[in-house]
Scaffold this motif. Structure first.
Motif, PDB file in Angstrom:
ATOM      1  N   GLY A  41       0.307   2.522  -4.060  1.00 13.48           N
ATOM      2  CA  GLY A  41       1.189   2.623  -3.121  1.00 13.48           C
ATOM      3  C   GLY A  41       1.173   2.103  -1.753  1.00 13.48           C
ATOM      4  N   THR A  42       2.439   1.625  -1.173  1.00 14.02           N
ATOM      5  CA  THR A  42       2.290   1.079   0.150  1.00 14.02           C
ATOM      6  C   THR A  42       3.133   2.240   0.975  1.00 14.02           C
ATOM      7  OG1 THR A  42       4.529  -0.110  -0.084  1.00 14.02           O
ATOM      8  CG2 THR A  42       2.478  -1.511  -0.686  1.00 14.02           C
ATOM      9  N   VAL A  43       2.555   2.267   2.140  1.00 13.58           N
ATOM     10  CA  VAL A  43       3.125   3.217   3.060  1.00 13.58           C
ATOM     11  C   VAL A  43       2.913   2.441   4.716  1.00 13.58           C
ATOM     12  CG1 VAL A  43       2.551   5.191   1.863  1.00 13.58           C
ATOM     13  CG2 VAL A  43       0.806   3.955   3.695  1.00 13.58           C
ATOM     14  N   GLY A  44       3.561   3.036   5.753  1.00 14.60           N
ATOM     15  CA  GLY A  44       3.675   2.533   7.037  1.00 14.60           C
ATOM     16  C   GLY A  44       3.029   3.253   7.995  1.00 14.60           C
ATOM     17  N   SER A  45       2.026   4.326   7.816  1.00  8.76           N
ATOM     18  CA  SER A  45       1.309   4.882   8.696  1.00  8.76           C
ATOM     19  C   SER A  45       0.092   5.652   7.922  1.00  8.76           C
ATOM     20  CB  SER A  45       2.281   5.798   9.418  1.00  8.76           C
ATOM     21  OG  SER A  45       2.456   7.000   8.665  1.00  8.76           O
ATOM     22  N   PRO A  46      -0.887   6.087   8.742  1.00 15.17           N
ATOM     23  CA  PRO A  46      -2.100   6.908   8.002  1.00 15.17           C
ATOM     24  C   PRO A  46      -1.679   8.392   7.719  1.00 15.17           C
ATOM     25  CG  PRO A  46      -2.558   5.933  10.430  1.00 15.17           C
ATOM     26  CD  PRO A  46      -1.179   5.690  10.330  1.00 15.17           C
ATOM     27  N   GLU A  47      -0.424   8.827   8.188  1.00  9.60           N
ATOM     28  CA  GLU A  47      -0.180  10.118   7.944  1.00  9.60           C
ATOM     29  C   GLU A  47       0.493  10.091   6.269  1.00  9.60           C
ATOM     30  OE1 GLU A  47      -0.692  10.007  12.163  1.00  9.60           O
ATOM     31  OE2 GLU A  47       0.605   8.747  10.864  1.00  9.60           O
TER      32      GLU A  47
ATOM     33  N   HIS B 135      -4.464   4.459  -5.030  1.00 12.69           N
ATOM     34  CA  HIS B 135      -4.808   3.585  -4.040  1.00 12.69           C
ATOM     35  C   HIS B 135      -3.725   3.293  -3.064  1.00 12.69           C
ATOM     36  CE1 HIS B 135      -8.354   1.933  -6.487  1.00 12.69           C
ATOM     37  NE2 HIS B 135      -7.476   2.078  -7.600  1.00 12.69           N
ATOM     38  N   VAL B 136      -4.027   3.280  -1.515  1.00 13.66           N
ATOM     39  CA  VAL B 136      -2.691   3.423  -0.724  1.00 13.66           C
ATOM     40  C   VAL B 136      -3.045   2.215   0.256  1.00 13.66           C
ATOM     41  CG1 VAL B 136      -1.426   4.699   1.008  1.00 13.66           C
ATOM     42  CG2 VAL B 136      -2.640   6.045  -0.906  1.00 13.66           C
ATOM     43  N   ILE B 137      -2.001   1.309   0.333  1.00 12.68           N
ATOM     44  CA  ILE B 137      -2.273   0.511   1.270  1.00 12.68           C
ATOM     45  C   ILE B 137      -1.143   0.572   2.512  1.00 12.68           C
ATOM     46  CG2 ILE B 137      -1.772  -2.165   1.511  1.00 12.68           C
ATOM     47  CD1 ILE B 137      -1.951  -2.223  -1.479  1.00 12.68           C
TER      48      ILE B 137
ATOM     49  N   LYS C  23      -1.117  -2.860   8.708  1.00  6.93           N
ATOM     50  CA  LYS C  23      -2.552  -3.127   8.981  1.00  6.93           C
ATOM     51  C   LYS C  23      -2.977  -4.190   8.037  1.00  6.93           C
ATOM     52  CE  LYS C  23      -3.533   1.349  11.076  1.00  6.93           C
ATOM     53  NZ  LYS C  23      -4.542   2.554  10.931  1.00  6.93           N
ATOM     54  N   GLU C  24      -2.560  -4.162   6.617  1.00  6.49           N
ATOM     55  CA  GLU C  24      -3.183  -4.720   5.619  1.00  6.49           C
ATOM     56  C   GLU C  24      -1.922  -5.908   4.909  1.00  6.49           C
ATOM     57  OE1 GLU C  24      -6.417  -2.178   3.341  1.00  6.49           O
ATOM     58  OE2 GLU C  24      -4.428  -0.998   3.898  1.00  6.49           O
ATOM     59  N   ASP C  25      -2.794  -6.787   4.372  1.00  7.14           N
ATOM     60  CA  ASP C  25      -1.785  -7.616   3.647  1.00  7.14           C
ATOM     61  C   ASP C  25      -1.658  -7.212   2.122  1.00  7.14           C
ATOM     62  OD1 ASP C  25      -0.735  -9.622   1.611  1.00  7.14           O
ATOM     63  OD2 ASP C  25      -1.755 -11.241   2.828  1.00  7.14           O
ATOM     64  N   PHE C  26      -0.668  -6.640   2.010  1.00  7.19           N
ATOM     65  CA  PHE C  26      -0.462  -5.862   0.706  1.00  7.19           C
ATOM     66  C   PHE C  26      -0.542  -6.671  -0.619  1.00  7.19           C
ATOM     67  CE2 PHE C  26       4.162  -6.849   0.862  1.00  7.19           C
ATOM     68  CZ  PHE C  26       4.509  -7.316  -0.389  1.00  7.19           C
ATOM     69  N   VAL C  27      -0.334  -7.952  -0.482  1.00  3.21           N
ATOM     70  CA  VAL C  27      -0.430  -8.802  -1.814  1.00  3.21           C
ATOM     71  C   VAL C  27      -2.125  -8.930  -1.796  1.00  3.21           C
ATOM     72  CG1 VAL C  27      -0.108 -11.025  -2.709  1.00  3.21           C
ATOM     73  CG2 VAL C  27       1.661  -9.848  -1.409  1.00  3.21           C
ATOM     74  N   ALA C  28      -2.638  -9.174  -0.835  1.00  2.00           N
ATOM     75  CA  ALA C  28      -4.128  -9.335  -1.028  1.00  2.00           C
ATOM     76  C   ALA C  28      -4.758  -8.228  -1.563  1.00  2.00           C
ATOM     77  CB  ALA C  28      -4.627  -9.998   0.285  1.00  2.00           C
ATOM     78  N   ARG C  29      -4.308  -7.160  -0.986  1.00  2.00           N
ATOM     79  CA  ARG C  29      -4.970  -5.799  -1.389  1.00  2.00           C
ATOM     80  C   ARG C  29      -4.782  -5.485  -2.809  1.00  2.00           C
ATOM     81  NH1 ARG C  29      -8.100  -2.987  -1.169  1.00  2.00           N
ATOM     82  NH2 ARG C  29      -7.553  -0.780  -1.032  1.00  2.00           N
ATOM     83  N   VAL C  30      -3.468  -5.838  -3.249  1.00  2.00           N
ATOM     84  CA  VAL C  30      -3.321  -5.536  -4.715  1.00  2.00           C
ATOM     85  C   VAL C  30      -4.150  -6.352  -5.505  1.00  2.00           C
ATOM     86  CG1 VAL C  30      -1.494  -5.664  -6.688  1.00  2.00           C
ATOM     87  CG2 VAL C  30      -0.991  -4.683  -4.243  1.00  2.00           C
ATOM     88  N   LYS C  31      -4.345  -7.588  -5.236  1.00  2.00           N
ATOM     89  CA  LYS C  31      -5.195  -8.498  -6.078  1.00  2.00           C
ATOM     90  C   LYS C  31      -6.599  -7.994  -5.975  1.00  2.00           C
ATOM     91  CE  LYS C  31      -2.464 -12.876  -5.568  1.00  2.00           C
ATOM     92  NZ  LYS C  31      -2.280 -14.094  -4.953  1.00  2.00           N
TER      93      LYS C  31
END
Length: 323
Positions: free
Chosen positions: A168-174, A186-188, A192-200
C-alpha cells in the motif's frame, strides 16, 4: 425536510443546508429516512462539476442507510420500517430521500446504520475491484494506492483475507501505521520514497499482478512500472486529477499490460447484481474478515467541513454525516 443542495459548481462553500420537498415515491421507488450518510470522493467530483449531475440544483451524496418510510407502486421487496442501505444513486445528503428500489438492499440486523452508510459505496467498489475486475486469489501480489483511505482500508483487508500479498502507498507515518493494521504487508510513504523503486525492491523485480489506483494523475504512469508482464492497471478514481490522454502503445512497451477504468454504476446494472455484490460484502463484514473503520462523524449541516477535510487529505477510513 432539511437537505444539502448545490446550486452552482465550486468549492465546499456551495453546499447549502436548506429546506426541500422531495414528494412521495413513484412506481419502483422507495422513500427512506436516512439514519446515516456516507461521504465519498465522488461527492467532490459532482460538487466541482468533474461529474455532471442531471440538473442544477441537486442534492449530492451516493450512499446511506436508514428505514423505509413509504413504497411506490410495484415495490414488493420492501415495506415501511425495513432497515435498508443503498449506494450509487445521487441524493443522499438529506434527512429523507427517494431511492430507486433497484439500488436498495436489506441491511442485516448485525450491521448498524452508521456502518451500513459507511460501507456501501466503498465496500461495493472494493467488491467489484477484487472479485469482478481482477479476481484476486492467494499468491497474487497487489498494489493499493491511498491504502489508508475509505476504499483503500477495505481493499487491503479483503485482499489479505483472500491470501494476497498487499503493498500500500500512503502519505504520512500515521496513515502507514493504519494501513499496516488493516492488511498491508508492505507500506510505502510516497512523500519520502519512490514508490516504483520500492515496489520493484519488495517484489524482487517481478512487479505486481494488479495495481488499484484511485489517485489518478499523480500516480500515472508510475503505476504501470509497478506491474509484471500481463499485469492489470485498474484506475477507479481521480483524487489528484484525471489521467491525461496517453498513447496505448505504452501498454505494450511496459509488458503487454491490461488497463481498465471501471465504474460501480456499470456493475450495479440490475437489482440482482446489487443483491449479489452486497451479500458478498455483508458476508466478509459479518465474519469479521473486513472491518469498516469510521474515523469521523459530523452533522449533515457541516457537510462543507467534511468536504474540506476530505480534499485536504485529512481523513482516513470513513466519514459519516448524521441528519
Amino acid at each position: 425536510m432539511k437537505a444539502i443542495r448545490i446550486h452552482r459548481h465550486g468549492g465546499p462553500e456551495v453546499l447549502a443546508y436548506e429546506d426541500v420537498d422531495i414528494g412521495q415515491p413513484g412506481p419502483g421507488e422507495v422513500r427512506v429516512r436516512n439514519m446515516a450518510i456516507g461521504l465519498n470522493f465522488i461527492d467532490v467530483y459532482f460538487r466541482t462539476g468533474v461529474y455532471k449531475p442531471p440538473a442544477l440544483p441537486f442534492i449530492p451524496g451516493n450512499e446511506g442507510a436508514g428505514e423505509v418510510v413509504a413504497v411506490g407502486e410495484g415495490v414488493g421487496d420492501f415495506a415501511p420500517g425495513d432497515r435498508v442501505a443503498y449506494a450509487a444513486t445521487l441524493g443522499s445528503y438529506a434527512e429523507e430521500r427517494i431511492v430507486p428500489a433497484q439500488f436498495l438492499v436489506h441491511l442485516p440486523g448485525s450491521i448498524d446504520f452508521e456502518t451500513g452508510a459507511a460501507m456501501m459505496l466503498k465496500g461495493l467498489t472494493a467488491q467489484y475491484l477484487l472479485r469482478r475486475t481482477f479476481r484476486v486469489e492467494a499468491g497474487h501480489t497487489i498494489l493499493v494506492h491511498a491504502a489508508a483511505g475509505g476504499v483503500g482500508l477495505i481493499l487491503c483487508q479483503w485482499a489479505k483475507h483472500l491470501g494476497a500479498t498487499v503493498i500500500g502507498t500512503v502519505g504520512s507515518p500515521e496513515k502507514a501505521e493504519l494501513a499496516r493494521q488493516n492488511g498491508c504487508d508492505h507500506v510505502i510513504d510516497y512523500r519520502k520514497e519512490d514508490f516504483v523503486a520500492r515496489v520493484k525492491e519488495i517484489t524482487g523485480g517481478e512487479g505486481c499482478h494488479v495495481v488499484y489506483d484511485g489517485v489518478g494523475k499523480a500516480t500515472f504512469p508510475g503505476s504501470l512500472d509497478c506491474l509484471r508482464r500481463f499485469g492489470y492497471f485498474v484506475s477507479f478514481g481521480n483524487a489528484s486529477g484525471p489521467i491525461d490522454d496517453f498513447n496505448i502503445l505504452l501498454l505494450s512497451q511496459k509488458g503487454s499490460l491490461f488497463a481498465t477504468r471501471p465504474t460501480l454504476f456499470s456493475h450495479l446494472a440490475t437489482h440482482e447484481d446489487v443483491v449479489e455484490m452486497s451479500n458478498d460484502l455483508f458476508h466478509v463484514v459479518e465474519s469479521g474478515a473486513v472491518k469498516i473503520p469510521i474515523h469521523a462523524r459530523l452533522p449533515l449541516s457541516e457537510a462543507a467541513e467534511a468536504h474540506r477535510r476530505l480534499e485536504g487529505r485529512q481523513t482516513t477510513g470513513a466519514t459519516v454525516l448524521l441528519p
